[in-house]
Design a protein around this motif. Structure first.
Motif, PDB file in Angstrom:
ATOM      1  N   ASP A 190     -27.487  60.013  42.852  1.00 29.42           N
ATOM      2  CA  ASP A 190     -28.335  60.482  41.768  1.00 29.42           C
ATOM      3  C   ASP A 190     -27.509  60.776  40.529  1.00 29.42           C
ATOM      4  OD1 ASP A 190     -30.659  60.461  43.401  1.00 29.42           O
ATOM      5  OD2 ASP A 190     -30.057  62.391  44.267  1.00 29.42           O
ATOM      6  N   PHE A 191     -28.202  60.947  39.411  1.00 29.01           N
ATOM      7  CA  PHE A 191     -27.532  61.361  38.186  1.00 29.01           C
ATOM      8  C   PHE A 191     -26.949  62.758  38.361  1.00 29.01           C
ATOM      9  CE2 PHE A 191     -30.620  58.287  36.386  1.00 29.01           C
ATOM     10  CZ  PHE A 191     -29.739  57.466  35.712  1.00 29.01           C
ATOM     11  N   GLU A 192     -25.829  63.006  37.707  1.00 26.58           N
ATOM     12  CA  GLU A 192     -25.236  64.342  37.715  1.00 26.58           C
ATOM     13  C   GLU A 192     -26.092  65.286  36.870  1.00 26.58           C
ATOM     14  OE1 GLU A 192     -22.405  64.963  39.700  1.00 26.58           O
ATOM     15  OE2 GLU A 192     -23.051  62.943  40.294  1.00 26.58           O
ATOM     16  N   GLU A 193     -25.985  66.561  37.150  1.00 29.37           N
ATOM     17  CA  GLU A 193     -26.810  67.569  36.470  1.00 29.37           C
ATOM     18  C   GLU A 193     -26.617  67.539  34.955  1.00 29.37           C
ATOM     19  OE1 GLU A 193     -27.456  72.439  36.492  1.00 29.37           O
ATOM     20  OE2 GLU A 193     -26.387  71.462  38.142  1.00 29.37           O
ATOM     21  N   ASP A 194     -25.376  67.350  34.514  1.00 32.66           N
ATOM     22  CA  ASP A 194     -25.115  67.309  33.075  1.00 32.66           C
ATOM     23  C   ASP A 194     -25.826  66.142  32.398  1.00 32.66           C
ATOM     24  OD1 ASP A 194     -23.557  69.542  33.230  1.00 32.66           O
ATOM     25  OD2 ASP A 194     -21.635  68.487  33.184  1.00 32.66           O
ATOM     26  N   THR A 195     -25.967  65.032  33.110  1.00 34.13           N
ATOM     27  CA  THR A 195     -26.686  63.876  32.564  1.00 34.13           C
ATOM     28  C   THR A 195     -28.172  64.176  32.440  1.00 34.13           C
ATOM     29  OG1 THR A 195     -25.080  62.328  33.517  1.00 34.13           O
ATOM     30  CG2 THR A 195     -27.239  61.437  32.926  1.00 34.13           C
ATOM     31  N   VAL A 196     -28.736  64.740  33.494  1.00 29.91           N
ATOM     32  CA  VAL A 196     -30.165  65.061  33.502  1.00 29.91           C
ATOM     33  C   VAL A 196     -30.514  66.013  32.361  1.00 29.91           C
ATOM     34  CG1 VAL A 196     -32.040  66.121  34.844  1.00 29.91           C
ATOM     35  CG2 VAL A 196     -30.345  64.668  35.984  1.00 29.91           C
ATOM     36  N   LYS A 197     -29.618  66.937  32.052  1.00 33.22           N
ATOM     37  CA  LYS A 197     -29.861  67.913  30.983  1.00 33.22           C
ATOM     38  C   LYS A 197     -29.976  67.255  29.614  1.00 33.22           C
ATOM     39  CE  LYS A 197     -27.670  71.947  33.142  1.00 33.22           C
ATOM     40  NZ  LYS A 197     -26.500  72.879  33.094  1.00 33.22           N
ATOM     41  N   GLN A 198     -29.387  66.081  29.451  1.00 28.98           N
ATOM     42  CA  GLN A 198     -29.420  65.391  28.160  1.00 28.98           C
ATOM     43  C   GLN A 198     -30.704  64.602  27.935  1.00 28.98           C
ATOM     44  OE1 GLN A 198     -27.090  66.212  26.059  1.00 28.98           O
ATOM     45  NE2 GLN A 198     -26.052  67.332  27.707  1.00 28.98           N
ATOM     46  N   ALA A 199     -31.526  64.468  28.968  1.00 33.58           N
ATOM     47  CA  ALA A 199     -32.727  63.625  28.879  1.00 33.58           C
ATOM     48  C   ALA A 199     -33.911  64.384  28.283  1.00 33.58           C
ATOM     49  CB  ALA A 199     -33.093  63.093  30.257  1.00 33.58           C
ATOM     50  N   ALA A 200     -34.534  63.779  27.277  1.00 30.84           N
ATOM     51  CA  ALA A 200     -35.766  64.331  26.723  1.00 30.84           C
ATOM     52  C   ALA A 200     -36.943  64.021  27.639  1.00 30.84           C
ATOM     53  CB  ALA A 200     -36.012  63.740  25.332  1.00 30.84           C
ATOM     54  N   LYS A 201     -36.895  62.860  28.298  1.00 32.46           N
ATOM     55  CA  LYS A 201     -37.939  62.422  29.224  1.00 32.46           C
ATOM     56  C   LYS A 201     -37.279  61.743  30.418  1.00 32.46           C
ATOM     57  CE  LYS A 201     -41.485  63.271  26.352  1.00 32.46           C
ATOM     58  NZ  LYS A 201     -42.275  62.184  25.767  1.00 32.46           N
ATOM     59  N   CYS A 202     -37.976  61.711  31.538  1.00 30.27           N
ATOM     60  CA  CYS A 202     -37.470  60.997  32.712  1.00 30.27           C
ATOM     61  C   CYS A 202     -38.645  60.300  33.389  1.00 30.27           C
ATOM     62  CB  CYS A 202     -36.793  61.958  33.681  1.00 30.27           C
ATOM     63  SG  CYS A 202     -35.968  61.143  35.077  1.00 30.27           S
TER      64      CYS A 202
END
Length: 230
Positions: A190-202
């Motif tokens: 999965d994506f790392e937590e820091d990456t997920v935090k940068q997403a406006a939408k998923c």
């Protein structure tokens, strides 16, 4: 048909890096480097060659897959969307390097030549070295800085664990709102937590994981339909 917009794609957490110092002296790495006449630090990490050396690397399941990037760039840069100037593609590696790619770049179809090109990029910082307008150049920067640097207003991340949406809805939202689309450039996990935090939408475009280059291909095809290119 969407009249405005330019598709921006980022291959996120890309499994593209040179040999880490912690395994540079491993016999498998030394043998491969010697065979190629290069320093161990100058060659790309490749799980198909360096599997035994990688066993103790952190996040080893997400690393050492330059072929994923090779196939994805071939799909993107040869597309009608790119040839009509309506696409930009970038790489953000798992080690935090951002790679900027001129749309006129022609990636070698041969994997060994591609590997050599990427090794030159990591060593010299740009390709061709010393050019006033390089076709590729690399900088160390966090993902949020890359998003800002390319003029994107946010990031749409694609993951099978997120809310289901159609391809055309995802691409249409990206084009209309100036978002970049982030596609995982790694083989497993999965994506790392820091990456997920940068997403406006998923969003999820399919219930199961898909190969990176397949997602790139489908996203580009959707943009070509929406922009009336094909």
């Amino acid at each position: 048909m969407i009249e405005l917009g330019r598709l921006k794609i980022i291959l996120v957490e890309a499994a593209l890096e040179t040999i880490p110092p912690s395994i540079a002296s491993h016999p498998v790495v030394l043998k491969n480097a010697g065979k190629r006449g290069k320093s161990p630090h100058e060659i790309l990490l490749d799980v198909s060659i360096h599997y035994h050396a990688m066993k103790k690397l952190p996040l080893k399941h997400k690393r050492g897959r330059p072929d994923i990037i090779h196939l994805s760039l071939l799909e993107a840069l040869e597309s009608p969307l790119n040839k009509t100037g309506r696409m930009e593609i970038y790489i953000h590696t798992i080690q935090g390097h951002a790679i900027f790619i001129d749309s006129s770049t022609r990636i070698p179809r041969n994997y060994n030549r591609f590997t050599g090109l990427m090794e030159q990029l990591f060593k010299e910082g740009e390709v061709p070295p010393g050019s006033e307008k390089p076709l590729l150049y690399i900088k160390t920067m966090p993902l949020d800085s890359l998003i800002k640097a390319i003029g994107a207003k946010g990031l749409i991340l694609l993951s099978e664990s997120c809310v289901q949406s159609s391809l055309d809805n995802v691409v249409g939202e990206a084009l209309n709102n100036g978002f970049a689309i982030g596609i995982g450039g790694f083989p497993h996990g999965d994506f790392e937590e820091d990456t997920v935090k940068q997403a406006a939408k998923c969003y999820s475009i399919y219930r199961d994981p898909l190969a990176t280059w397949i997602v790139v291909s489908r996203i580009i095809a959707s943009a070509e339909r929406l922009l009336g290119i094909l």
